[in-house]
Enzyme design. Sequence first.
Site, PDB file in Angstrom:
ATOM      1  N   ASP A 111     -21.468 -10.079   1.020  1.00 22.50           N
ATOM      2  CA  ASP A 111     -21.706 -11.494   1.313  1.00 22.50           C
ATOM      3  C   ASP A 111     -22.838 -11.659   2.318  1.00 22.50           C
ATOM      4  O   ASP A 111     -22.668 -11.392   3.508  1.00 22.50           O
ATOM      5  CB  ASP A 111     -20.417 -12.123   1.854  1.00 22.50           C
ATOM      6  CG  ASP A 111     -20.549 -13.620   2.056  1.00 22.50           C
ATOM      7  OD1 ASP A 111     -21.478 -14.214   1.493  1.00 22.50           O
ATOM      8  OD2 ASP A 111     -19.716 -14.188   2.786  1.00 22.50           O
ATOM      9  N   ASP A 320     -27.704 -16.570  -1.188  1.00 23.24           N
ATOM     10  CA  ASP A 320     -26.343 -16.163  -0.850  1.00 23.24           C
ATOM     11  C   ASP A 320     -25.706 -15.344  -1.957  1.00 23.24           C
ATOM     12  O   ASP A 320     -25.534 -15.824  -3.076  1.00 23.24           O
ATOM     13  CB  ASP A 320     -25.492 -17.400  -0.569  1.00 23.24           C
ATOM     14  CG  ASP A 320     -24.069 -17.045  -0.173  1.00 23.24           C
ATOM     15  OD1 ASP A 320     -23.891 -16.020   0.503  1.00 23.24           O
ATOM     16  OD2 ASP A 320     -23.138 -17.784  -0.545  1.00 23.24           O
TER      17      ASP A 320
END
Length: 446
Positions: A111, A320
């Site tokens: 992440d 992201d």
Amino acid sequence: MAAPKALLLLLLLLLPVSDAAQPPRTLQVPVFHRDAVFPPPPGAKRGSHLRQSLAADAALTYSLVDTTVHSTVHGLLRSPVRHTGIPFENGEYFALVGIGTPFARALLVIDTGSDLVWLRCRPCRRCYNQEGRLYDPRGSSTYRRIRCSSPQCRLLRYPGCDGSNGGCRYRIAYGDGSSSTGDLATDRLLFSNDTYIDNVTLGCGRDNEGLFYTADGLLGVGRGEMSISTQVAPAYGRVFAYCLSNDRTSRSARSSYLVFGRTPELPSTMFTALLSNPRRPSLYYVDMTGFSVDGERVTGFSNASLALDPATGLGGVVVDSGTAISRFARDAYEALRDAFDSRAAAAGMRKLAREYSVFDACYDLRGTPAASAPPIVLHFAGGAEMALPPENYLLPVDVGKRLTYYCLGLEAADDGLSVLGKVQQQGFRVVFDVERERIGFAPNGC
């Protein structure tokens, strides 16, 4: 669902049995698609997990939080990466790492929107349903609790203190109620070829709830101080790259990767400036200038829609890996959707009257190959661009013997923050070069 025995045996071979050897300069570990390790049930249709994935997207995008990987030798560090679902159906890629001494294998969601490395720990008071094993820090000789008075504890957004022993506690909460709460600690992380990193700051989750499915935890690769990318920076510098393959077979083990350190640039890499937001310092912002559909620039939306306002910290586009589907400011998305819809009709794609979840541009492709879809290009400041292959934006939502329904795999953002998600990044080598304040994209990078 249990993984096939042959694949389980292969997983056991991905990490070493000893951590005594001198690590090599470059480490790369095979990657497996989730379906190769945890096969879907017989007869499952593509698109059956869509709502589940979008819910996970909402949770991760809401917070866009922390972390990355740590080492004591100069050179490069590659971590094995595993994709957990078909491109948009399950929004995580896993890094396979060893935790503790002796090590236990863990699959951690990669992440870039968060900083903290955390994993499910035993004893676990409440844990989400998950197919992996709990990590037991009591069996690790290198595990150490962090004190409440430590600098690491003060870096947490929501620090807590265990009154019984003075240990620091962390809590991360996501938008849909998913969360992880537990002890802040340090331990050893082990990678392939016996490369290990001592004293990595991580969270040992005792109370974990929400949408993480088959993950053992999360590997934060953000820009914050507790990120694994920051922790390894003294040895590898502030630069890392990954390529997330959309291959759903075991062949993906030879393609996906996560690498820390400066590697030779692919000739096709196009760089754009990396922007910073003081109000959200952990996120990787880029200056996206617009889109093209079928070779023509999309118009009809404000240029300010995708821009970051440095005064307020609002707006902007974030790269992201924790979000599956890209979302753009509503007026920009609608202009892109309408331009695509017009070109799709000219290409013979029959639009459906119904919508699928958040997707409002869906088509019946019977008799029309997906490869004939109008091409989409994302444009960035400095001339960088991403020419998306059809499988990165035209996504199957109901594919069977009689149905061949696909949707434009993008959505509108109404909270001001646009996100370039992992589905659109698939197959690209994405370089996060914080040292030179730039992000690069290279097609066919796996």
